[in-house]
Design a protein around this motif. Structure first.
Motif, PDB file in Angstrom:
ATOM      1  N   LYS A   1       0.921  -1.188  -0.115  1.00 31.75           N
ATOM      2  CA  LYS A   1       0.189  -0.047  -0.055  1.00 31.75           C
ATOM      3  C   LYS A   1       0.756   1.338   0.033  1.00 31.75           C
ATOM      4  O   LYS A   1       0.626   2.337  -0.687  1.00 31.75           O
ATOM      5  N   SER A   2       1.915   1.271   0.647  1.00 35.11           N
ATOM      6  CA  SER A   2       2.978   2.344   0.786  1.00 35.11           C
ATOM      7  C   SER A   2       3.520   2.739  -0.399  1.00 35.11           C
ATOM      8  O   SER A   2       3.775   3.773  -0.894  1.00 35.11           O
ATOM      9  N   THR A   3       3.916   1.597  -1.312  1.00 34.02           N
ATOM     10  CA  THR A   3       4.389   1.527  -2.617  1.00 34.02           C
ATOM     11  C   THR A   3       3.469   2.252  -3.524  1.00 34.02           C
ATOM     12  O   THR A   3       3.915   3.007  -4.456  1.00 34.02           O
TER      13      THR A   3
ATOM     14  N   SER B   1       3.265   6.066  -3.041  1.00 35.75           N
ATOM     15  CA  SER B   1       4.501   6.676  -3.510  1.00 35.75           C
ATOM     16  C   SER B   1       4.574   6.839  -4.788  1.00 35.75           C
ATOM     17  O   SER B   1       4.776   7.723  -5.213  1.00 35.75           O
TER      18      SER B   1
ATOM     19  N   PHE C   1      -0.471   7.794   4.210  1.00 35.82           N
ATOM     20  CA  PHE C   1       0.544   6.876   4.947  1.00 35.82           C
ATOM     21  C   PHE C   1       0.125   6.565   6.433  1.00 35.82           C
ATOM     22  O   PHE C   1       0.180   5.618   6.672  1.00 35.82           O
TER      23      PHE C   1
ATOM     24  N   VAL D   1      -2.360   3.750   6.661  1.00 36.56           N
ATOM     25  CA  VAL D   1      -1.554   2.550   6.499  1.00 36.56           C
ATOM     26  C   VAL D   1      -1.101   2.376   7.863  1.00 36.56           C
ATOM     27  O   VAL D   1      -1.193   1.153   8.347  1.00 36.56           O
TER      28      VAL D   1
END
Length: 149
Positions: free
Chosen positions: A49-51, A54, A100, A103
């Protein structure tokens, strides 16, 4: 010359007098492996999810830079483009940092849930193992006492 005594037989006799149940160790290992698998799943989902966040942020920023770097007719259009870019960048930053944070919040909640469940499982396993070991040691001690008479 003095001969060193071989304690192998003594240790084997002692180990057989107080048997250890390997199934308790296997159960603990399986419980720990299951916890590690669940924790890894939480971490990998968060990384994925963070990727995604980003990558989207980068793509959006690059599209805004494209508008910023295009040739303008009037000099005032450059300052307007810069102002628009700065405003859009600030908005994107706020949105993405909030994403973020979501998440991180999800990871924290799932980790707490897993640790509470694991603590309960480990407590139950430990209680069962201690009860079984106590019963086995008591039986072995009674047998040893009866044999000594």
């Amino acid at each position: 010359m003095a001969k060193t005594q071989d304690f192998t037989k003594v240790m084997q006799d002692m180990a057989s007098a107080f048997p250890m149940d390997a199934s308790a160790m296997q159960g603990a290992f399986k419980t720990q492996a299951a916890l590690a698998e669940k924790m890894a799943k939480v971490a990998l989902e968060a990384a994925e999810k963070s990727t995604e966040i980003s990558a989207k942020w980068t793509k959006d920023t690059l599209s805004k830079i494209t508008l910023l770097t295009s040739a303008k007719q009037e000099p005032t259009e450059y300052s307007k483009a810069m102002t628009d870019f700065a405003s859009a960048a600030a908005e994107m930053t706020a949105e993405n940092l909030a994403a973020f944070a979501e998440v991180a919040k999800k990871v924290q909640m799932e980790t707490v849930e897993l640790m509470l469940a694991a603590g309960k499982d480990f407590s139950e396993d430990a209680t069962a193992a201690v009860k079984k070991a106590t019963a086995e040691v008591t039986t072995a001690a009674k047998k040893a006492a009866a044999a000594a008479k």
